[in-house]
Structure formats: C-alpha cells, structure tokens
Design a protein around this motif. Structure first.
Motif, PDB file in Angstrom:
ATOM      1  N   ARG A  58     -55.821 109.615  42.508  1.00 38.90           N
ATOM      2  CA  ARG A  58     -57.217 110.051  42.449  1.00 38.90           C
ATOM      3  C   ARG A  58     -57.503 111.105  43.525  1.00 38.90           C
ATOM      4  NH1 ARG A  58     -59.594 105.198  42.846  1.00 38.90           N
ATOM      5  NH2 ARG A  58     -59.257 104.909  40.630  1.00 38.90           N
ATOM      6  N   GLU A  59     -56.988 110.896  44.740  1.00 44.44           N
ATOM      7  CA  GLU A  59     -57.195 111.876  45.803  1.00 44.44           C
ATOM      8  C   GLU A  59     -56.496 113.189  45.500  1.00 44.44           C
ATOM      9  OE1 GLU A  59     -56.129 110.189  49.542  1.00 44.44           O
ATOM     10  OE2 GLU A  59     -57.579 108.548  49.345  1.00 44.44           O
ATOM     11  N   LEU A  60     -55.309 113.128  44.896  1.00 45.04           N
ATOM     12  CA  LEU A  60     -54.607 114.348  44.523  1.00 45.04           C
ATOM     13  C   LEU A  60     -55.384 115.125  43.469  1.00 45.04           C
ATOM     14  CD1 LEU A  60     -52.098 116.143  44.703  1.00 45.04           C
ATOM     15  CD2 LEU A  60     -51.059 114.700  42.954  1.00 45.04           C
ATOM     16  N   ARG A  61     -55.927 114.417  42.468  1.00 42.53           N
ATOM     17  CA  ARG A  61     -56.726 115.064  41.436  1.00 42.53           C
ATOM     18  C   ARG A  61     -57.967 115.720  42.044  1.00 42.53           C
ATOM     19  NH1 ARG A  61     -59.615 110.950  38.130  1.00 42.53           N
ATOM     20  NH2 ARG A  61     -60.949 111.136  39.927  1.00 42.53           N
ATOM     21  N   ASP A  62     -58.646 115.008  42.943  1.00 43.26           N
ATOM     22  CA  ASP A  62     -59.833 115.565  43.585  1.00 43.26           C
ATOM     23  C   ASP A  62     -59.486 116.789  44.430  1.00 43.26           C
ATOM     24  OD1 ASP A  62     -61.316 113.593  42.408  1.00 43.26           O
ATOM     25  OD2 ASP A  62     -61.452 112.351  44.219  1.00 43.26           O
ATOM     26  N   ALA A  79     -47.892  96.338  50.278  1.00 44.17           N
ATOM     27  CA  ALA A  79     -46.783  96.298  49.328  1.00 44.17           C
ATOM     28  C   ALA A  79     -46.609  97.662  48.668  1.00 44.17           C
ATOM     29  CB  ALA A  79     -47.056  95.239  48.268  1.00 44.17           C
ATOM     30  N   PRO A  80     -45.376  98.006  48.289  1.00 44.46           N
ATOM     31  CA  PRO A  80     -45.149  99.290  47.624  1.00 44.46           C
ATOM     32  C   PRO A  80     -45.931  99.370  46.314  1.00 44.46           C
ATOM     33  CG  PRO A  80     -43.063  98.208  48.147  1.00 44.46           C
ATOM     34  CD  PRO A  80     -44.149  97.256  48.476  1.00 44.46           C
ATOM     35  N   GLY A  81     -46.575 100.488  46.105  1.00 39.50           N
ATOM     36  CA  GLY A  81     -47.315 100.707  44.869  1.00 39.50           C
ATOM     37  C   GLY A  81     -48.744 100.212  44.893  1.00 39.50           C
ATOM     38  N   SER A  82     -49.177  99.614  45.997  1.00 42.79           N
ATOM     39  CA  SER A  82     -50.529  99.048  46.011  1.00 42.79           C
ATOM     40  C   SER A  82     -51.610 100.124  46.136  1.00 42.79           C
ATOM     41  CB  SER A  82     -50.673  98.037  47.144  1.00 42.79           C
ATOM     42  OG  SER A  82     -50.435  98.651  48.390  1.00 42.79           O
ATOM     43  N   HIS A  83     -51.241 101.320  46.568  1.00 40.53           N
ATOM     44  CA  HIS A  83     -52.230 102.389  46.734  1.00 40.53           C
ATOM     45  C   HIS A  83     -51.959 103.583  45.822  1.00 40.53           C
ATOM     46  CE1 HIS A  83     -53.964 100.347  50.143  1.00 40.53           C
ATOM     47  NE2 HIS A  83     -52.779 100.254  50.712  1.00 40.53           N
ATOM     48  N   ASP A  84     -51.175 103.398  44.777  1.00 40.63           N
ATOM     49  CA  ASP A  84     -50.798 104.506  43.902  1.00 40.63           C
ATOM     50  C   ASP A  84     -52.007 105.115  43.191  1.00 40.63           C
ATOM     51  OD1 ASP A  84     -48.227 104.171  44.673  1.00 40.63           O
ATOM     52  OD2 ASP A  84     -47.529 103.307  42.783  1.00 40.63           O
ATOM     53  N   ARG A  85     -52.915 104.282  42.730  1.00 39.95           N
ATOM     54  CA  ARG A  85     -54.097 104.812  42.035  1.00 39.95           C
ATOM     55  C   ARG A  85     -54.959 105.644  42.959  1.00 39.95           C
ATOM     56  NH1 ARG A  85     -56.013  99.544  38.607  1.00 39.95           N
ATOM     57  NH2 ARG A  85     -54.252  99.528  37.182  1.00 39.95           N
TER      58      ARG A  85
END
Length: 72
Positions: free
Chosen positions: A34-38, A24-30
């Motif tokens: 987190r990967e972008l921050r890392d 579903a859209p938005g299910s992997h946003d967190r």
C-alpha cells in the motif's frame, strides 16, 4: 539461510536478551504494498502525470489510435 530460519534465530536471540521478538515474516506485506502504491502515485502527481489510470489510458491510446498513430 531461509527467511524462516533467520526469524527463528532472531526470535531466540531476542528472548535471550529479554527483548521483544521481531514480527513474523510477511506480517507487514500489505502495508508495504500500500505504501509503495501511494508513493508511486505521489511521484506521478509531482511529475505532472495523472495518478490513476495511466496504464489503461496508454493501452486505450495504443489500441484506438492516439496522436500521430493511424486508427486500424
């Protein structure tokens, strides 16, 4: 076409082909955030900068006067 419409269309096509439905859209946003921050922290370390506290340090230098800047 909106994200929801695209998701419904992809789900319908997957059910017609006997495949698993997409997430579903938005299910992997967190996870993405987190990967972008890392990744940004990793790139900072590779470039020789501190991985954390860069914004706070820059604001502190700007407000309290750093090298070459007079204190107000």
């Amino acid at each position: 076409m909106s994200i929801t419409q695209q998701y419904l269309l992809d789900s319908y096509r997957a059910s017609q082909h006997g495949e698993a439905s997409p997430p579903a859209p938005g299910s992997h946003d967190r996870e993405v955030a987190r990967e972008l921050r890392d990744y940004r922290r990793f790139r900072a370390v590779v470039a020789g900068h501190p991985a954390r506290g860069r914004l706070r340090g820059a604001l502190g230098r700007w407000l309290h006067g750093g090298p070459g800047r007079p204190v107000r």
